[in-house]
Design a protein around this motif. Sequence first.
Motif, PDB file in Angstrom:
ATOM      1  N   ALA A 395       0.844  -1.133   0.005  1.00  0.00           N
ATOM      2  CA  ALA A 395      -0.081  -0.054  -0.191  1.00  0.00           C
ATOM      3  C   ALA A 395       0.985   1.310  -0.054  1.00  0.00           C
ATOM      4  N   ALA A 396       2.207   1.209   0.875  1.00  0.00           N
ATOM      5  CA  ALA A 396       2.924   2.276   0.973  1.00  0.00           C
ATOM      6  C   ALA A 396       3.420   2.470  -0.597  1.00  0.00           C
ATOM      7  N   PHE A 397       3.708   1.662  -1.316  1.00  0.00           N
ATOM      8  CA  PHE A 397       4.533   1.845  -2.720  1.00  0.00           C
ATOM      9  C   PHE A 397       3.252   1.684  -3.734  1.00  0.00           C
ATOM     10  N   ASN A 398       2.189   1.877  -3.544  1.00  0.00           N
ATOM     11  CA  ASN A 398       1.209   1.987  -4.725  1.00  0.00           C
ATOM     12  C   ASN A 398       1.545   3.034  -5.856  1.00  0.00           C
ATOM     13  N   GLY A 399       1.535   2.524  -6.915  1.00  0.00           N
ATOM     14  CA  GLY A 399       2.090   3.411  -7.885  1.00  0.00           C
ATOM     15  C   GLY A 399       3.513   3.481  -8.206  1.00  0.00           C
ATOM     16  N   ASN A 400       4.160   2.585  -7.545  1.00  0.00           N
ATOM     17  CA  ASN A 400       5.661   2.611  -7.771  1.00  0.00           C
ATOM     18  C   ASN A 400       5.786   1.346  -8.589  1.00  0.00           C
ATOM     19  N   ASP A 402       8.858   0.191  -9.793  1.00  0.00           N
ATOM     20  CA  ASP A 402       9.969  -0.552  -9.370  1.00  0.00           C
ATOM     21  C   ASP A 402       9.478  -1.691  -8.340  1.00  0.00           C
ATOM     22  N   PHE A 403       8.559  -1.250  -7.502  1.00  0.00           N
ATOM     23  CA  PHE A 403       8.350  -2.022  -6.206  1.00  0.00           C
ATOM     24  C   PHE A 403       7.609  -3.171  -6.772  1.00  0.00           C
ATOM     25  N   THR A 404       6.593  -2.784  -7.660  1.00  0.00           N
ATOM     26  CA  THR A 404       5.491  -3.764  -8.409  1.00  0.00           C
ATOM     27  C   THR A 404       6.147  -4.973  -9.045  1.00  0.00           C
ATOM     28  N   GLU A 405       7.349  -4.344  -9.931  1.00  0.00           N
ATOM     29  CA  GLU A 405       8.294  -5.308 -10.416  1.00  0.00           C
ATOM     30  C   GLU A 405       8.861  -6.218  -9.691  1.00  0.00           C
ATOM     31  N   ALA A 406       9.302  -5.610  -8.530  1.00  0.00           N
ATOM     32  CA  ALA A 406       9.976  -6.440  -7.633  1.00  0.00           C
ATOM     33  C   ALA A 406       9.395  -7.502  -6.783  1.00  0.00           C
ATOM     34  N   LEU A 407       8.198  -7.077  -6.624  1.00  0.00           N
ATOM     35  CA  LEU A 407       7.165  -8.055  -5.946  1.00  0.00           C
ATOM     36  C   LEU A 407       6.753  -9.228  -6.819  1.00  0.00           C
ATOM     37  N   HIS A 408       6.729  -8.894  -8.128  1.00  0.00           N
ATOM     38  CA  HIS A 408       6.466 -10.193  -8.964  1.00  0.00           C
ATOM     39  C   HIS A 408       7.835 -11.103  -9.359  1.00  0.00           C
ATOM     40  N   SER A 409       8.743 -10.445  -9.680  1.00  0.00           N
ATOM     41  CA  SER A 409      10.025 -11.097 -10.154  1.00  0.00           C
ATOM     42  C   SER A 409      10.653 -11.884  -8.662  1.00  0.00           C
ATOM     43  N   SER A 410      10.373 -11.318  -7.519  1.00  0.00           N
ATOM     44  CA  SER A 410      10.995 -12.117  -6.301  1.00  0.00           C
ATOM     45  C   SER A 410      10.237 -13.333  -6.098  1.00  0.00           C
ATOM     46  N   LEU A 440      -4.482  -4.353  -6.541  1.00  0.00           N
ATOM     47  CA  LEU A 440      -4.624  -3.019  -6.801  1.00  0.00           C
ATOM     48  C   LEU A 440      -3.379  -2.424  -7.681  1.00  0.00           C
ATOM     49  N   VAL A 441      -2.323  -3.092  -7.472  1.00  0.00           N
ATOM     50  CA  VAL A 441      -1.049  -2.415  -7.814  1.00  0.00           C
ATOM     51  C   VAL A 441      -0.436  -3.199  -9.170  1.00  0.00           C
ATOM     52  N   SER A 442      -1.239  -4.373  -9.392  1.00  0.00           N
ATOM     53  CA  SER A 442      -0.864  -5.198 -10.451  1.00  0.00           C
ATOM     54  C   SER A 442      -1.598  -5.419 -11.643  1.00  0.00           C
ATOM     55  N   ASN A 443      -1.414  -6.296 -12.430  1.00  0.00           N
ATOM     56  CA  ASN A 443      -2.198  -6.486 -13.617  1.00  0.00           C
ATOM     57  C   ASN A 443      -3.193  -7.422 -13.507  1.00  0.00           C
TER      58      ASN A 443
END
Length: 689
Positions: A395-400, A402-410, A440-443
Amino acid sequence: MQGLLSMLKHQQALDFMCGNGRIKLILQLQNDRSLFVACLANQLLVHILHFLTSSNVTDGSDVVTSSESSLRPDCVSVSSEIMSAVVEALSSEEHPKVLQGLRLLSLVVAQCGEPIRSTLWKDVLVPLEVLVNRGSESLIHTLITVLEAAVRTPLLSQLEYKVEELLEAMLSDGNRKDCFQCAALIVKLEKCPEVVKRKATDIILLPLQCVSTQPQAKKEINVVLKEQLSQKASCISLLMQSLSSLAQLAHTKYFCGDASIQSITSSVVLLLRMCSGHCPSSLLHINSFTHLIGCCKVQRCGLDTLGALSVYEENLDLSKDIFALLLDYLQRPDSHATVLKKTFQAMKKWIVFSVLPDLQQFISRDLFPVLEKRMCDVRWEVRDSTLEFITQLTAAFNGNSDFTEALHSSGMVSVLLSSLADAEGYVRASAVAAVGQAVLVSNSTLLEEALVQMMAILSQDTEGFPRRAVVQAFTSWLKGSHLLTALESSLSSVLSLGGNDFDWEVKMHTLELAEVLMEKTLTCCPYAVQDFGSSEDTRFTQALMKFKDFGLFELLFNSLFDCDRPVCERACALLVKLRTLTAESADLDHSALVLNVCGNRWGDEVQKRYLKASACVTNGVTGSDEGTDCSLHCTRGISLPKILQILDLDDMQRMLTLSSDHVVNSPRSLMEDILSAAQQSEENIVDCY
């Protein structure tokens, strides 16, 4: 006693109470063995004094006087009797009497006006000074309560009443063991002289500084601290007082005292390292070091304080050390579950406020692997805390991006999805929240995967927490406009399952979802205007037909007659809003909004009211049910506007706002309820008393 309190709204009752020695009787009841009776006696005495004050004509000023001349002659003797009893109690050698006297004094100072307040304070000042200087540890809290009450009054501003002097005396010069406890209480006072608060802050810092550094402090204070810090119980207690007070002071101007923010933060970091077994060789001689290793209480307080310190830019140079410390705590296999939870909370604050240049790299390279391991922890509390942290971080990185990509790639998203099948219900609920935030921050691909599992939870999970979380996730998704179309195929199932759930909180969350759905759908319709044109009416009718297809009306009417009052209240409020909108529309298509009222739990009531209204119109009968037999007549379809019209929603709403107390409200009924819940055992009868 309760009856007398109720009676004292009237002058005649006051006259009755003040005669024939009844004040003396109430004063005796102050020392009753029952705490309830003793407290009521105090309240009664304060009420009498307050009545005596308020019944006199005043000039509206709040100037402190020490004269009773403004009281009526017949009131002076009563007030003098009560105030003399307070003075006598404070001068007593019996601890219970002193305690009751202080409690009454604090109430009088806080609730009574002039001249009662200043007269009593002047009378008790000498015994009060004796008690403060005596330093009885068991009276500290009550003495601070008395002084706190005085601080909030004009007594503080007049030197002869010595309020500030008494506060400083409570802190003494550091020679008393209880001065740290006094300081911890004084720093919490909202209104307090700045000099006193700064002195209290300096004292609060001493235990932390003494353990983590070599403070340049008074020799006498070091002697006292050395003695207390050498004993495990007092050492832990002092450090917890110091840390918790600093956490509360973190955002105030009194925070630092004579120290710098950076030095305080460094001391907290060093203390937390000592708790995990690391200690600089220069401090190994400190006796308290062995008390701190693995101490969860100090760790929890220290992490709270560290989190509170995250807002200060002065700590920028310490960011790397702090992140390293927090990561070490998360990696330690022996970290207690509650310590890990506090670590997550502190980590979240530092990540949000930090300007660490390689923060994204730290999250993806260092933090996510640790979180993935914690998701396999055998303790459900740890898995739950980890998921809560991931939700807050996302929630804190909503719209970021780089964070979204890291969330999925990790691989964290896969971990979250697998957690939806966790064996513990609380963890499943937290996993739902985490996945919901990730969606909410993904696809849309993640949404499709999440929908399948969440619908399974809503329809099959045996525990309420995960089902509640699912409905809340749908509500948060629906608030995001870009997901409205993607959710349409699932909404009817969610409303149906949620509305028929046996958990009342699931039903409440479902009604919240329904309200968001109504608002989202109707935003495209100018329904707030008074005169609808034909095109607007058509759009409004289409919106209502959409609600019908979703099963929203079925949900609202079922909920209106639910067995849980909060559910009925919420449904009724939404139906009243809907009734207002339909009434404002000039030309709705009623034929498109016909609802089947047969074969459901709300239909009988609607038919009964409908047939009664029809009979009244046909036969000219008013207020009679004669000739109306729902079993012989079944009107299957009735339009929505007609149903909203024949249901007396205003009366239902009025009745629903009433609690059961409007039928039965007595101490006896309360006792009966408690005893019934306690299964009538003799032991519980005593507990109820």
